[in-house]
Design a protein around this motif. Structure first.
Motif, PDB file in Angstrom:
ATOM      1  N   GLN A   1       0.805  -1.224   0.000  1.00  0.00           N
ATOM      2  CA  GLN A   1       0.000   0.000   0.000  1.00  0.00           C
ATOM      3  C   GLN A   1       0.845   1.285   0.000  1.00  0.00           C
ATOM      4  OE1 GLN A   1      -0.675   2.406   2.565  1.00  0.00           O
ATOM      5  NE2 GLN A   1      -2.120   3.483   1.204  1.00  0.00           N
ATOM      6  N   PRO A   2       1.903   1.405   0.819  1.00  0.00           N
ATOM      7  CA  PRO A   2       2.705   2.637   0.787  1.00  0.00           C
ATOM      8  C   PRO A   2       3.477   2.823  -0.512  1.00  0.00           C
ATOM      9  CG  PRO A   2       3.079   1.390   2.817  1.00  0.00           C
ATOM     10  CD  PRO A   2       2.364   0.486   1.872  1.00  0.00           C
ATOM     11  N   LEU A   3       3.590   1.756  -1.299  1.00  0.00           N
ATOM     12  CA  LEU A   3       4.349   1.803  -2.557  1.00  0.00           C
ATOM     13  C   LEU A   3       3.427   1.970  -3.763  1.00  0.00           C
ATOM     14  CD1 LEU A   3       6.743  -1.099  -1.608  1.00  0.00           C
ATOM     15  CD2 LEU A   3       7.501   1.239  -2.091  1.00  0.00           C
ATOM     16  N   TYR A   4       2.194   2.378  -3.527  1.00  0.00           N
ATOM     17  CA  TYR A   4       1.192   2.450  -4.595  1.00  0.00           C
ATOM     18  C   TYR A   4       1.662   3.253  -5.815  1.00  0.00           C
ATOM     19  CZ  TYR A   4      -3.271   3.306  -6.929  1.00  0.00           C
ATOM     20  OH  TYR A   4      -4.271   3.394  -7.855  1.00  0.00           O
ATOM     21  N   PRO A   5       2.252   4.463  -5.662  1.00  0.00           N
ATOM     22  CA  PRO A   5       2.707   5.202  -6.853  1.00  0.00           C
ATOM     23  C   PRO A   5       3.755   4.444  -7.658  1.00  0.00           C
ATOM     24  CG  PRO A   5       2.563   6.666  -4.957  1.00  0.00           C
ATOM     25  CD  PRO A   5       2.432   5.258  -4.434  1.00  0.00           C
ATOM     26  N   VAL A   6       4.638   3.716  -6.964  1.00  0.00           N
ATOM     27  CA  VAL A   6       5.650   2.914  -7.655  1.00  0.00           C
ATOM     28  C   VAL A   6       4.974   1.792  -8.432  1.00  0.00           C
ATOM     29  CG1 VAL A   6       7.647   1.405  -7.353  1.00  0.00           C
ATOM     30  CG2 VAL A   6       7.392   3.446  -5.916  1.00  0.00           C
ATOM     31  N   ILE A   7       4.051   1.099  -7.772  1.00  0.00           N
ATOM     32  CA  ILE A   7       3.348  -0.021  -8.390  1.00  0.00           C
ATOM     33  C   ILE A   7       2.558   0.433  -9.612  1.00  0.00           C
ATOM     34  CG2 ILE A   7       1.561  -1.761  -8.042  1.00  0.00           C
ATOM     35  CD1 ILE A   7       4.273  -2.234  -6.588  1.00  0.00           C
ATOM     36  N   GLN A   8       1.955   1.606  -9.535  1.00  0.00           N
ATOM     37  CA  GLN A   8       1.171   2.119 -10.659  1.00  0.00           C
ATOM     38  C   GLN A   8       2.018   2.271 -11.911  1.00  0.00           C
ATOM     39  OE1 GLN A   8      -2.045   1.446  -9.948  1.00  0.00           O
ATOM     40  NE2 GLN A   8      -2.598   3.371 -10.922  1.00  0.00           N
ATOM     41  N   MET A   9       3.274   2.643 -11.749  1.00  0.00           N
ATOM     42  CA  MET A   9       4.180   2.757 -12.892  1.00  0.00           C
ATOM     43  C   MET A   9       4.811   1.411 -13.235  1.00  0.00           C
ATOM     44  SD  MET A   9       6.104   6.429 -12.262  1.00  0.00           S
ATOM     45  CE  MET A   9       6.873   6.363 -13.891  1.00  0.00           C
ATOM     46  N   GLY A  10       5.194   0.675 -12.216  1.00  0.00           N
ATOM     47  CA  GLY A  10       5.958  -0.546 -12.437  1.00  0.00           C
ATOM     48  C   GLY A  10       5.156  -1.713 -12.963  1.00  0.00           C
ATOM     49  N   PHE A  11       3.850  -1.757 -12.659  1.00  0.00           N
ATOM     50  CA  PHE A  11       3.019  -2.880 -13.096  1.00  0.00           C
ATOM     51  C   PHE A  11       1.901  -2.438 -14.041  1.00  0.00           C
ATOM     52  CE2 PHE A  11       5.133  -5.021  -9.674  1.00  0.00           C
ATOM     53  CZ  PHE A  11       5.058  -6.373  -9.973  1.00  0.00           C
ATOM     54  N   LYS A  12       2.043  -1.253 -14.604  1.00  0.00           N
ATOM     55  CA  LYS A  12       0.964  -0.698 -15.427  1.00  0.00           C
ATOM     56  C   LYS A  12       0.590  -1.604 -16.596  1.00  0.00           C
ATOM     57  CE  LYS A  12      -0.501   3.482 -17.853  1.00  0.00           C
ATOM     58  NZ  LYS A  12      -1.685   3.675 -17.007  1.00  0.00           N
ATOM     59  N   THR A  13       1.576  -2.101 -17.325  1.00  0.00           N
ATOM     60  CA  THR A  13       1.262  -2.891 -18.513  1.00  0.00           C
ATOM     61  C   THR A  13       0.829  -4.309 -18.179  1.00  0.00           C
ATOM     62  OG1 THR A  13       3.613  -3.432 -18.751  1.00  0.00           O
ATOM     63  CG2 THR A  13       2.777  -1.564 -20.025  1.00  0.00           C
ATOM     64  N   LEU A  14       1.008  -4.743 -16.928  1.00  0.00           N
ATOM     65  CA  LEU A  14       0.534  -6.064 -16.530  1.00  0.00           C
ATOM     66  C   LEU A  14      -0.905  -6.012 -16.047  1.00  0.00           C
ATOM     67  CD1 LEU A  14       3.537  -7.726 -14.658  1.00  0.00           C
ATOM     68  CD2 LEU A  14       2.923  -7.827 -17.063  1.00  0.00           C
ATOM     69  N   GLY A  15      -1.394  -4.806 -15.794  1.00  0.00           N
ATOM     70  CA  GLY A  15      -2.753  -4.667 -15.293  1.00  0.00           C
ATOM     71  C   GLY A  15      -3.779  -4.550 -16.398  1.00  0.00           C
ATOM     72  N   VAL A  16      -3.763  -5.468 -17.365  1.00  0.00           N
ATOM     73  CA  VAL A  16      -4.694  -5.420 -18.495  1.00  0.00           C
ATOM     74  C   VAL A  16      -6.077  -5.873 -18.060  1.00  0.00           C
ATOM     75  CG1 VAL A  16      -5.189  -6.300 -20.786  1.00  0.00           C
ATOM     76  CG2 VAL A  16      -2.835  -5.781 -20.149  1.00  0.00           C
ATOM     77  N   LYS A  17      -6.146  -7.034 -17.410  1.00  0.00           N
ATOM     78  CA  LYS A  17      -7.422  -7.557 -16.949  1.00  0.00           C
ATOM     79  C   LYS A  17      -7.573  -7.421 -15.436  1.00  0.00           C
ATOM     80  CE  LYS A  17      -7.974 -10.847 -20.747  1.00  0.00           C
ATOM     81  NZ  LYS A  17      -8.217 -12.274 -21.107  1.00  0.00           N
ATOM     82  N   GLN A  18      -6.645  -6.702 -14.825  1.00  0.00           N
ATOM     83  CA  GLN A  18      -6.704  -6.431 -13.397  1.00  0.00           C
ATOM     84  C   GLN A  18      -5.944  -5.145 -13.134  1.00  0.00           C
ATOM     85  OE1 GLN A  18      -4.476  -9.392 -11.151  1.00  0.00           O
ATOM     86  NE2 GLN A  18      -3.087  -9.720 -12.862  1.00  0.00           N
ATOM     87  N   SER A  19      -6.090  -4.591 -11.969  1.00  0.00           N
ATOM     88  CA  SER A  19      -5.381  -3.362 -11.653  1.00  0.00           C
ATOM     89  C   SER A  19      -3.897  -3.647 -11.466  1.00  0.00           C
ATOM     90  CB  SER A  19      -5.949  -2.738 -10.379  1.00  0.00           C
ATOM     91  OG  SER A  19      -5.650  -3.552  -9.250  1.00  0.00           O
ATOM     92  N   ALA A  20      -3.090  -2.587 -11.613  1.00  0.00           N
ATOM     93  CA  ALA A  20      -1.657  -2.739 -11.375  1.00  0.00           C
ATOM     94  C   ALA A  20      -1.405  -3.213  -9.950  1.00  0.00           C
ATOM     95  CB  ALA A  20      -0.953  -1.406 -11.632  1.00  0.00           C
ATOM     96  N   GLN A  21      -2.201  -2.704  -9.004  1.00  0.00           N
ATOM     97  CA  GLN A  21      -2.056  -3.101  -7.607  1.00  0.00           C
ATOM     98  C   GLN A  21      -2.311  -4.595  -7.428  1.00  0.00           C
ATOM     99  OE1 GLN A  21      -0.928  -1.122  -5.334  1.00  0.00           O
ATOM    100  NE2 GLN A  21      -1.726  -1.629  -3.314  1.00  0.00           N
TER     101      GLN A  21
END
Length: 212
Positions: A60-80
């Motif tokens: 949770q505290p790393l949410y901004p990082v995760i939003q950038m780092g997992f953006k393209t993996l979140g096609v059918k789910q959120s980056a989080q």
């Protein structure tokens, strides 16, 4: 107790068994009461929920990082959710209720961009300094990517930079987490596009530094 109106063939108000009768704008109707049940969760379900909660709370505290780092993996789910799934599958260790994170196998970014394999960390002027090497040819293509720099001290709020430095600068720094002297800080670097497809590289674990 339900009360009938106009005899047994009329509508009723109140509860009869698992049926409720009511009137709305002069129209009588009935609806079934949903059975919420009182079935207790199994021990396996309790453990799974606790493990998921641990992973979600850690990220949770790393949410901004995760939003950038997992953006393209979140096609059918959120980056989080993509990041939580990866953490659960590869980097959560320990037994219920004492879960822990395997920092060597933790990824804070996953993607197809070129990974920088020559990065290093050191302490400079009371901050964690990150340095990396890229060829001029590589920087012609990747130079404007954002450098994601992350420091995590177990049990404390992490520190990170996601938009202060670009790849072509070849260096950047972050503050130490607010943890006691001597605490180990696990450090990671990744790169991500700020425009276009906004792809990311895999994050690279750079080891630890000790808070002075």
């Amino acid at each position: 107790m339900g009360k009938f109106k106009n005899g047994i063939l009329g509508g009723f108000n109140g509860k009869v068994g698992n049926v409720v009768g009511a009137t709305w704008k002069g129209i009588t109707y009935m609806k079934a009461i949903q059975n919420t049940g009182n079935k207790k969760a199994t021990q396996k379900q309790i453990i799974q929920r606790a493990k998921f909660g641990f992973a979600a709370q850690f990220l949770q505290p790393l949410y901004p990082v995760i939003q950038m780092g997992f953006k393209t993996l979140g096609v059918k789910q959120s980056a989080q959710n993509a990041a939580i799934a990866h953490l659960l599958n590869y980097a959560v260790t320990g037994e219920y209720p004492a879960f822990a994170v395997d920092y060597d196998n933790l990824y804070l970014a996953k993607g197809s961009l070129k990974v920088n394999d020559s990065a290093s960390i050191e302490i400079v002027d009371g901050r964690i300094a990150f340095n990396w090497i890229d060829t001029d040819k590589a920087l012609q293509i990747h130079g404007q990517e954002q450098a994601l720099l992350i420091g995590i001290a177990n049990g404390y709020y992490p520190t990170y930079s996601i938009d202060e430095y670009t790849r072509e600068e070849r260096t950047g720094s972050i503050a130490f987490p607010n943890a006691p002297t001597g605490s180990l800080v696990h450090c990671y670097i990744a790169f991500a596009e700020s425009e276009g497809m906004q792809r990311a590289s895999n994050s690279v674990y750079l080891g630890t530094v000790s808070i002075p």
